[in-house]
Design a protein around this motif. Structure first.
Motif, PDB file in Angstrom:
ATOM      1  N   ALA A  16       4.319  -5.286  21.098  1.00  0.00           N
ATOM      2  CA  ALA A  16       3.176  -5.143  21.551  1.00  0.00           C
ATOM      3  C   ALA A  16       2.920  -3.549  21.779  1.00  0.00           C
ATOM      4  O   ALA A  16       1.898  -2.970  21.692  1.00  0.00           O
ATOM      5  N   ALA A  17       4.010  -2.898  22.642  1.00  0.00           N
ATOM      6  CA  ALA A  17       3.973  -1.636  22.698  1.00  0.00           C
ATOM      7  C   ALA A  17       4.040  -0.692  21.619  1.00  0.00           C
ATOM      8  O   ALA A  17       3.293   0.236  21.438  1.00  0.00           O
ATOM      9  N   LEU A  18       4.719  -1.228  20.716  1.00  0.00           N
ATOM     10  CA  LEU A  18       4.954  -0.498  19.262  1.00  0.00           C
ATOM     11  C   LEU A  18       3.601  -0.276  18.519  1.00  0.00           C
ATOM     12  O   LEU A  18       3.003   0.568  18.083  1.00  0.00           O
ATOM     13  N   SER A  19       3.141  -1.631  18.451  1.00  0.00           N
ATOM     14  CA  SER A  19       1.708  -1.837  17.875  1.00  0.00           C
ATOM     15  C   SER A  19       0.722  -0.807  18.529  1.00  0.00           C
ATOM     16  O   SER A  19      -0.066  -0.357  18.034  1.00  0.00           O
ATOM     17  N   ALA A  20       0.536  -0.721  19.917  1.00  0.00           N
ATOM     18  CA  ALA A  20      -0.301  -0.035  20.644  1.00  0.00           C
ATOM     19  C   ALA A  20      -0.104   1.417  20.225  1.00  0.00           C
ATOM     20  O   ALA A  20      -1.118   2.283  19.988  1.00  0.00           O
ATOM     21  N   LYS A  21       0.888   1.972  20.160  1.00  0.00           N
ATOM     22  CA  LYS A  21       1.219   3.259  19.854  1.00  0.00           C
ATOM     23  C   LYS A  21       1.189   3.680  18.489  1.00  0.00           C
ATOM     24  O   LYS A  21       0.474   4.670  18.377  1.00  0.00           O
ATOM     25  N   LEU A  22       1.394   2.832  17.656  1.00  0.00           N
ATOM     26  CA  LEU A  22       0.955   3.040  16.244  1.00  0.00           C
ATOM     27  C   LEU A  22      -0.522   3.252  16.029  1.00  0.00           C
ATOM     28  O   LEU A  22      -0.793   3.972  15.197  1.00  0.00           O
ATOM     29  N   LEU A  23      -1.038   2.001  16.534  1.00  0.00           N
ATOM     30  CA  LEU A  23      -2.691   2.119  16.387  1.00  0.00           C
ATOM     31  C   LEU A  23      -3.314   3.430  17.025  1.00  0.00           C
ATOM     32  O   LEU A  23      -4.576   3.611  16.686  1.00  0.00           O
ATOM     33  N   ALA A  24      -2.701   3.832  17.767  1.00  0.00           N
ATOM     34  CA  ALA A  24      -3.272   5.230  18.135  1.00  0.00           C
ATOM     35  C   ALA A  24      -3.590   6.314  17.278  1.00  0.00           C
ATOM     36  O   ALA A  24      -4.345   7.206  17.374  1.00  0.00           O
ATOM     37  N   ASN A  25      -2.365   6.280  16.337  1.00  0.00           N
ATOM     38  CA  ASN A  25      -2.667   7.148  15.190  1.00  0.00           C
ATOM     39  C   ASN A  25      -2.891   6.320  14.049  1.00  0.00           C
ATOM     40  O   ASN A  25      -2.102   6.324  13.088  1.00  0.00           O
ATOM     41  N   ARG A  26      -3.988   5.696  14.036  1.00  0.00           N
ATOM     42  CA  ARG A  26      -4.361   4.605  12.937  1.00  0.00           C
ATOM     43  C   ARG A  26      -4.403   5.437  11.514  1.00  0.00           C
ATOM     44  O   ARG A  26      -4.038   4.548  10.512  1.00  0.00           O
ATOM     45  N   GLU A  27      -4.816   6.486  11.360  1.00  0.00           N
ATOM     46  CA  GLU A  27      -4.824   7.131  10.121  1.00  0.00           C
ATOM     47  C   GLU A  27      -3.540   7.330   9.715  1.00  0.00           C
ATOM     48  O   GLU A  27      -3.461   7.352   8.189  1.00  0.00           O
ATOM     49  N   LEU A  28      -2.533   7.278  10.417  1.00  0.00           N
ATOM     50  CA  LEU A  28      -1.198   7.313   9.560  1.00  0.00           C
ATOM     51  C   LEU A  28      -0.673   6.000   8.869  1.00  0.00           C
ATOM     52  O   LEU A  28       0.473   6.015   8.214  1.00  0.00           O
ATOM     53  N   LEU A  29      -1.405   5.008   9.519  1.00  0.00           N
ATOM     54  CA  LEU A  29      -1.057   3.778   8.777  1.00  0.00           C
ATOM     55  C   LEU A  29      -1.679   3.198   7.519  1.00  0.00           C
ATOM     56  O   LEU A  29      -1.055   2.116   7.065  1.00  0.00           O
ATOM     57  N   SER A  30      -2.682   4.058   6.789  1.00  0.00           N
ATOM     58  CA  SER A  30      -3.442   3.651   5.690  1.00  0.00           C
ATOM     59  C   SER A  30      -2.491   3.922   4.354  1.00  0.00           C
ATOM     60  O   SER A  30      -1.739   4.781   4.548  1.00  0.00           O
ATOM     61  N   MET A  31      -2.509   2.849   3.692  1.00  0.00           N
ATOM     62  CA  MET A  31      -1.734   3.095   2.316  1.00  0.00           C
ATOM     63  C   MET A  31      -2.843   3.701   1.345  1.00  0.00           C
ATOM     64  O   MET A  31      -3.806   3.186   1.332  1.00  0.00           O
ATOM     65  N   PRO A  32      -2.241   4.519   0.515  1.00  0.00           N
ATOM     66  CA  PRO A  32      -2.676   5.069  -0.444  1.00  0.00           C
ATOM     67  C   PRO A  32      -3.484   4.060  -1.509  1.00  0.00           C
ATOM     68  O   PRO A  32      -2.826   2.878  -1.819  1.00  0.00           O
ATOM     69  N   ALA A  33      -4.483   4.264  -2.012  1.00  0.00           N
ATOM     70  CA  ALA A  33      -5.297   3.278  -3.069  1.00  0.00           C
ATOM     71  C   ALA A  33      -4.294   3.120  -4.181  1.00  0.00           C
ATOM     72  O   ALA A  33      -4.191   1.973  -4.696  1.00  0.00           O
ATOM     73  N   GLU A  34      -3.611   4.051  -4.760  1.00  0.00           N
ATOM     74  CA  GLU A  34      -2.668   3.782  -6.074  1.00  0.00           C
ATOM     75  C   GLU A  34      -1.614   2.855  -5.483  1.00  0.00           C
ATOM     76  O   GLU A  34      -1.144   2.076  -6.560  1.00  0.00           O
ATOM     77  N   PHE A  35      -1.301   2.853  -4.249  1.00  0.00           N
ATOM     78  CA  PHE A  35      -0.080   1.914  -3.940  1.00  0.00           C
ATOM     79  C   PHE A  35      -0.568   0.456  -3.833  1.00  0.00           C
ATOM     80  O   PHE A  35       0.010  -0.285  -4.233  1.00  0.00           O
ATOM     81  N   ARG A  36      -1.808   0.372  -2.948  1.00  0.00           N
ATOM     82  CA  ARG A  36      -2.294  -1.073  -2.996  1.00  0.00           C
ATOM     83  C   ARG A  36      -2.823  -1.446  -4.263  1.00  0.00           C
ATOM     84  O   ARG A  36      -2.742  -2.888  -4.208  1.00  0.00           O
ATOM     85  N   ALA A  37      -2.951  -0.708  -5.315  1.00  0.00           N
ATOM     86  CA  ALA A  37      -3.565  -1.255  -6.686  1.00  0.00           C
ATOM     87  C   ALA A  37      -2.024  -1.795  -7.416  1.00  0.00           C
ATOM     88  O   ALA A  37      -2.422  -2.398  -8.406  1.00  0.00           O
ATOM     89  N   ARG A  38      -0.800  -1.574  -7.036  1.00  0.00           N
ATOM     90  CA  ARG A  38       0.028  -1.905  -7.427  1.00  0.00           C
ATOM     91  C   ARG A  38       0.231  -3.533  -7.541  1.00  0.00           C
ATOM     92  O   ARG A  38       0.298  -4.064  -6.554  1.00  0.00           O
ATOM     93  N   PRO A  39       0.418  -4.185  -8.601  1.00  0.00           N
ATOM     94  CA  PRO A  39       0.613  -5.541  -8.686  1.00  0.00           C
ATOM     95  C   PRO A  39       1.868  -6.051  -7.748  1.00  0.00           C
ATOM     96  O   PRO A  39       1.930  -7.177  -7.302  1.00  0.00           O
ATOM     97  N   ASP A  40       2.801  -5.183  -7.729  1.00  0.00           N
ATOM     98  CA  ASP A  40       4.110  -5.618  -6.982  1.00  0.00           C
ATOM     99  C   ASP A  40       4.184  -4.810  -5.645  1.00  0.00           C
ATOM    100  O   ASP A  40       5.435  -4.421  -5.235  1.00  0.00           O
ATOM    101  N   ALA A  41       2.900  -4.305  -5.112  1.00  0.00           N
ATOM    102  CA  ALA A  41       3.121  -3.549  -3.739  1.00  0.00           C
ATOM    103  C   ALA A  41       3.801  -4.098  -2.690  1.00  0.00           C
ATOM    104  O   ALA A  41       4.459  -3.562  -1.918  1.00  0.00           O
ATOM    105  N   ALA A  42       3.556  -5.612  -2.602  1.00  0.00           N
ATOM    106  CA  ALA A  42       4.194  -6.258  -1.464  1.00  0.00           C
ATOM    107  C   ALA A  42       5.626  -6.220  -1.674  1.00  0.00           C
ATOM    108  O   ALA A  42       6.242  -6.190  -0.586  1.00  0.00           O
ATOM    109  N   THR A  43       6.087  -6.632  -2.803  1.00  0.00           N
ATOM    110  CA  THR A  43       7.576  -6.388  -3.197  1.00  0.00           C
ATOM    111  C   THR A  43       8.411  -5.196  -2.764  1.00  0.00           C
ATOM    112  O   THR A  43       9.265  -5.151  -2.088  1.00  0.00           O
ATOM    113  N   ARG A  44       7.522  -4.157  -3.202  1.00  0.00           N
ATOM    114  CA  ARG A  44       8.188  -2.934  -3.016  1.00  0.00           C
ATOM    115  C   ARG A  44       8.055  -2.596  -1.449  1.00  0.00           C
ATOM    116  O   ARG A  44       9.103  -1.994  -0.803  1.00  0.00           O
ATOM    117  N   TYR A  45       7.037  -2.915  -0.870  1.00  0.00           N
ATOM    118  CA  TYR A  45       7.009  -2.614   0.597  1.00  0.00           C
ATOM    119  C   TYR A  45       8.054  -3.398   1.479  1.00  0.00           C
ATOM    120  O   TYR A  45       8.627  -2.904   2.410  1.00  0.00           O
TER     121      TYR A  45
END
Length: 258
Positions: free
Chosen positions: A194-223
């Motif tokens: 909970a503490a980690l997620s709160a800290k990360l969400l304070a800088n939410r813009e750093l958590l977004s994935m680029p569109a080209e990565f999300r479009a990969r059919p194997d994005a979940a596997t790579r992640y």
């Protein structure tokens, strides 16, 4: 009196081996002299000169296949051909210097696979007192990230750099390192997630994935290969990661599902 040199003498005088002289003969670079009345081939001064010329050009980097034409060329063409050989040698020298630099960096092991900026972040972790095992795992994760998701690597590295400059986050990382020895059912893992997620969400813009990565059919596997690296060695760490991802997804962060 017998004039001329035997092949062994000619080779020794020219600074090559008999095998080399015979190879020059086979390639047509040096004519074989006529045999004398005793049946031996005798090498005169012109033969010796030709062997020295071929040896010198070959030693200077001219391919054997080009030496015959080069020796038959007029002075202007000869000079032009040597300029071309010099250019190729310079390129080769630059390539060898680059390889030598790589060999020197091999002393750093897998850090050869990372840019200096990433190595600086790892050094910072060590300076902050994190153990060698923890630093090694982060190093491996960075190597995997660079190879598997290059479009995310820079933002991933930027996130790490910002986190290491935040004393509160560094303290949370220390607790994560400590948590690896906890029982996977320890309730403290929920609090830490909970503490980690709160800290990360304070800088939410750093958590977004680029569109080209999300479009990969194997994005979940790579992640998964990156974010769940070595989890089998630390069940509590795996549980913490699971809780953290669940918290972030609940907050609307698009984290790939395996």
């Amino acid at each position: 009196m017998v004039y001329g040199l035997t092949i062994g003498q000619a080779a020794a005088f020219a600074g090559v081996t008999v095998k080399t002289v015979r190879h020059y003969h086979r390639l047509g670079l040096v004519d074989e002299p006529e045999r004398d009345s005793s049946g031996y081939r005798r090498y005169g001064s012109s033969d010796l000169l030709r062997i020295v010329q071929v040896r010198t050009l070959a030693g200077g980097g001219v391919p054997l296949a080009e030496i015959g034409d080069l020796l038959a060329a007029d002075p202007e063409r000869f000079s032009s051909a040597l300029d071309d050989v010099e250019r190729r040698l310079t390129e080769r020298i630059e390539e060898l210097i680059a390889r030598r630099a790589v060999l020197h960096r091999l002393a750093a092991g897998d850090r050869l696979l990372l840019p200096e900026r990433a190595c600086a972040a790892l050094d910072r972790l060590a300076e902050l007192g994190f153990g060698a095992r923890y630093v090694a795992i982060q190093q491996e994760a960075l190597i995997l990230a660079r190879a598997l998701v290059p479009e995310v690597f820079d933002s991933f590295l930027m996130q790490i750099e910002r986190q290491l400059g935040d004393p509160e986050y560094v303290e949370l990382l220390r607790r994560c390192q400590e948590a690896e020895s906890w029982d996977p059912d320890d309730r403290r893992l929920d609090e830490l997630a909970a503490a980690l997620s709160a800290k990360l969400l304070a800088n939410r813009e750093l958590l977004s994935m680029p569109a080209e990565f999300r479009a990969r059919p194997d994005a979940a596997t790579r992640y998964g290969l990156i974010n769940h690296h070595r989890e089998h060695q630390a069940p509590a760490g795996a549980r913490l990661n699971e809780l953290l991802e669940a918290n972030l997804r609940a907050a609307g962060v698009d984290i790939p599902h395996q």
